[in-house]
Design an enzyme around this catalytic site. Structure first.
Site, mmCIF file in Angstrom:
data_model
loop_
_atom_site.group_PDB
_atom_site.id
_atom_site.type_symbol
_atom_site.label_atom_id
_atom_site.label_comp_id
_atom_site.label_asym_id
_atom_site.label_seq_id
_atom_site.Cartn_x
_atom_site.Cartn_y
_atom_site.Cartn_z
ATOM 1 N N GLY A 94 10.210 7.975 4.106
ATOM 2 C CA GLY A 94 10.683 7.178 5.915
ATOM 3 C C GLY A 94 11.508 7.805 6.028
ATOM 4 O O GLY A 94 11.726 8.738 6.358
ATOM 5 N N ASP A 106 8.899 -6.720 2.716
ATOM 6 C CA ASP A 106 9.177 -5.965 4.146
ATOM 7 C C ASP A 106 10.282 -5.208 4.303
ATOM 8 O O ASP A 106 11.705 -5.839 3.925
ATOM 9 C CB ASP A 106 8.875 -6.472 5.363
ATOM 10 C CG ASP A 106 8.342 -6.325 6.693
ATOM 11 O OD1 ASP A 106 7.548 -4.937 6.009
ATOM 12 O OD2 ASP A 106 8.345 -6.385 8.083
ATOM 13 N N HIS A 130 18.944 -1.778 -0.631
ATOM 14 C CA HIS A 130 18.355 -3.195 0.283
ATOM 15 C C HIS A 130 17.015 -3.084 -0.902
ATOM 16 O O HIS A 130 17.556 -4.538 -0.866
ATOM 17 C CB HIS A 130 17.473 -2.112 2.005
ATOM 18 C CG HIS A 130 16.793 -1.532 1.648
ATOM 19 N ND1 HIS A 130 17.565 -0.032 1.276
ATOM 20 C CD2 HIS A 130 15.865 -1.073 1.916
ATOM 21 C CE1 HIS A 130 16.335 0.786 1.909
ATOM 22 N NE2 HIS A 130 15.608 0.220 1.668
ATOM 23 N N ARG A 131 16.373 -2.478 -0.919
ATOM 24 C CA ARG A 131 14.891 -3.551 -1.958
ATOM 25 C C ARG A 131 15.297 -3.005 -3.341
ATOM 26 O O ARG A 131 14.849 -3.993 -4.034
ATOM 27 C CB ARG A 131 14.199 -1.792 -2.042
ATOM 28 C CG ARG A 131 12.569 -2.672 -2.422
ATOM 29 C CD ARG A 131 11.812 -1.282 -2.639
ATOM 30 N NE ARG A 131 11.210 -1.393 -1.203
ATOM 31 C CZ ARG A 131 11.400 -0.366 -0.093
ATOM 32 N NH1 ARG A 131 12.187 0.752 -0.742
ATOM 33 N NH2 ARG A 131 11.246 -0.269 1.018
ATOM 34 N N HIS A 184 5.433 5.029 -2.472
ATOM 35 C CA HIS A 184 7.069 5.291 -2.789
ATOM 36 C C HIS A 184 7.412 3.946 -3.419
ATOM 37 O O HIS A 184 8.628 4.079 -4.139
ATOM 38 C CB HIS A 184 7.577 5.625 -1.779
ATOM 39 C CG HIS A 184 6.674 7.149 -0.831
ATOM 40 N ND1 HIS A 184 7.820 7.572 -1.595
ATOM 41 C CD2 HIS A 184 6.495 7.910 -0.174
ATOM 42 C CE1 HIS A 184 7.301 9.253 -1.758
ATOM 43 N NE2 HIS A 184 6.198 9.100 -0.395
ATOM 44 N N LYS A 185 7.568 2.666 -2.863
ATOM 45 C CA LYS A 185 7.547 1.700 -2.944
ATOM 46 C C LYS A 185 7.339 0.897 -4.399
ATOM 47 O O LYS A 185 8.554 0.424 -4.786
ATOM 48 C CB LYS A 185 7.396 0.297 -1.725
ATOM 49 C CG LYS A 185 7.904 0.196 -0.635
ATOM 50 C CD LYS A 185 7.215 -0.863 0.022
ATOM 51 C CE LYS A 185 7.700 -1.156 1.692
ATOM 52 N NZ LYS A 185 7.166 -2.349 2.010
ATOM 53 N N ASN A 218 0.533 -1.157 -0.119
ATOM 54 C CA ASN A 218 0.476 -0.196 0.287
ATOM 55 C C ASN A 218 1.032 1.458 0.335
ATOM 56 O O ASN A 218 0.129 2.519 0.009
ATOM 57 C CB ASN A 218 -0.916 0.244 1.076
ATOM 58 C CG ASN A 218 -1.889 -0.385 1.261
ATOM 59 O OD1 ASN A 218 -2.583 -0.689 -0.170
ATOM 60 N ND2 ASN A 218 -2.319 -2.133 1.918
ATOM 61 N N ASN A 219 1.715 1.313 -0.517
ATOM 62 C CA ASN A 219 3.026 2.334 -0.236
ATOM 63 C C ASN A 219 3.160 2.862 -1.449
ATOM 64 O O ASN A 219 3.875 1.638 -1.933
ATOM 65 C CB ASN A 219 4.006 1.824 0.620
ATOM 66 C CG ASN A 219 5.357 2.645 0.824
ATOM 67 O OD1 ASN A 219 5.533 3.818 0.284
ATOM 68 N ND2 ASN A 219 5.788 3.116 1.906
HETATM 69 P P1 ITT Z 1 4.259 -2.310 2.785
HETATM 70 O O1 ITT Z 1 2.617 -1.349 2.067
HETATM 71 O O2 ITT Z 1 4.064 -2.335 2.001
HETATM 72 O O3 ITT Z 1 3.584 -3.278 4.367
HETATM 73 P P2 ITT Z 1 4.920 -0.123 4.451
HETATM 74 O O4 ITT Z 1 4.882 1.473 4.444
HETATM 75 O O5 ITT Z 1 4.663 -0.672 6.141
HETATM 76 O O6 ITT Z 1 4.398 -0.417 3.632
HETATM 77 P P3 ITT Z 1 7.219 -1.647 5.303
HETATM 78 O O7 ITT Z 1 6.518 -2.146 6.091
HETATM 79 O O8 ITT Z 1 8.195 -2.437 4.616
HETATM 80 O O9 ITT Z 1 6.161 -0.691 4.648
HETATM 81 O O10 ITT Z 1 7.997 -0.679 6.134
HETATM 82 C C1 ITT Z 1 7.879 0.152 7.319
HETATM 83 C C2 ITT Z 1 9.124 1.203 7.536
HETATM 84 O O11 ITT Z 1 10.293 1.051 6.968
HETATM 85 C C3 ITT Z 1 8.911 1.821 6.658
HETATM 86 O O12 ITT Z 1 6.694 2.399 7.136
HETATM 87 C C4 ITT Z 1 9.319 3.348 6.600
HETATM 88 O O13 ITT Z 1 9.774 4.089 7.417
HETATM 89 C C5 ITT Z 1 10.298 2.711 6.510
HETATM 90 N N1 ITT Z 1 11.840 2.203 5.098
HETATM 91 C C6 ITT Z 1 11.034 1.093 4.170
HETATM 92 N N2 ITT Z 1 11.985 1.337 2.502
HETATM 93 C C7 ITT Z 1 12.073 2.060 3.415
HETATM 94 C C8 ITT Z 1 13.169 2.902 2.470
HETATM 95 O O14 ITT Z 1 13.649 2.231 1.196
HETATM 96 N N3 ITT Z 1 13.886 3.783 2.594
HETATM 97 C C9 ITT Z 1 13.040 4.565 3.715
HETATM 98 N N4 ITT Z 1 12.268 3.892 4.741
HETATM 99 C C10 ITT Z 1 12.449 2.485 4.271
#
Ligand code: ITT
Length: 216
Positions: A172, A91, A199-200, A34-35, A31-32
């Site tokens: 994030g 995740d 990482h991603r 940016h991802k 649901n993100n």
């Molecule tokens: P999903 O819907 O995919 O679960 P999410 O925002 O909950 O989206 P995650 O649980 O994977 O994503 O990530 C946890 C947190 O880690 C996210 O809310 C950011 O604050 C941080 N994060 C994840 N990826 C990041 C990135 O590439 N750069 C900076 N912060 C990141």
């Protein structure tokens, strides 16, 4: 959990990368927004990425596992079980050495109720105030389900936590993460630059190499 403002509202048909029927199709269970943008940019036109919105799913899939692996798996399995389509989920956690790996799997909700990226960053900087060891790493775990079989990929980016924010791109913790070998934060990079070392991006490259084994 993604903040409301980041919910992935786009669908494949209104994105720039036009769906190519010759390409393999994968649902990205996030649901993100940016991802989603990062992943789309990284795969280019090699894979048709479908968002949850594309498949008519507006669930916020609960992330109840104590590990990144467990949460990635929960999300991908949920979508596969509901839709029987090849899919993946990631995740990600920020693991800070001086905090014994925190916030880790709790990165999204680190600042507690009412958390958002700004509050999470403020809390982390406050905890690290006066601490010399700023080493940290982002760790992403991707769970891919292809034809009912699950495969896990991991990507790690090592770096340091700065003492204040730099840049306004990304999302994030990007503004306070300086990857090793760079003098700037992830939030000062464009998507292509971040994807090469992130990482991603690294986990996704492993996934794409795996998908190549399905090519004729
Ligand atoms: P999903 O819907 O995919 O679960 P999410 O925002 O909950 O989206 P995650 O649980 O994977 O994503 O990530 C946890 C947190 O880690 C996210 O809310 C950011 O604050 C941080 N994060 C994840 N990826 C990041 C990135 O590439 N750069 C900076 N912060 C990141």
């Amino acid at each position: 959990m993604a903040a409301e403002s980041e919910k992935a509202f786009e669908t494949a048909s209104n994105r720039l990368n036009i769906i190519n029927p010759a390409m393999p199709e994968l649902i990205f269970a996030t649901n993100n927004l940016h991802k989603l943008q990062e992943i789309q940019q990284a795969v280019g036109n090699k894979i048709n990425i479908l968002s949850l919105k594309d498949i008519g799913c507006d669930e916020d899939i609960p992330e109840t596992s104590p590990t990144l692996e467990g949460n990635a798996s929960l999300k991908s399995r949920y979508i596969y079980n509901q839709f029987q389509k090849n899919c993946f989920a990631d995740d990600t956690g920020l693991e800070v050495e001086a905090l014994n790996g925190r916030p880790g799997v709790h990165s999204a909700r680190y600042a507690g109720p009412g958390h958002d990226h700004q509050k999470n960053i403020e809390k982390l900087l406050a905890e690290l105030q006066g601490i010399v060891n700023r080493k940290a790493r982002f760790r992403t775990v991707i769970s891919l389900i292809m034809n009912g079989t699950e495969i896990i990929f991991e990507g790690i980016a090592n770096g340091n936590i700065s003492d204040h924010k730099h840049g306004d791109r990304g999302f994030g913790y990007d503004p306070i993460f300086i990857p090793d070998g760079y003098q700037k934060s992830f939030a000062e990079m464009d998507l292509d630059e971040k994807n090469i070392i992130s990482h991603r991006g690294i986990a996704l490259q492993k996934l794409m190499n795996y998908l190549k084994s399905f090519e004729q």
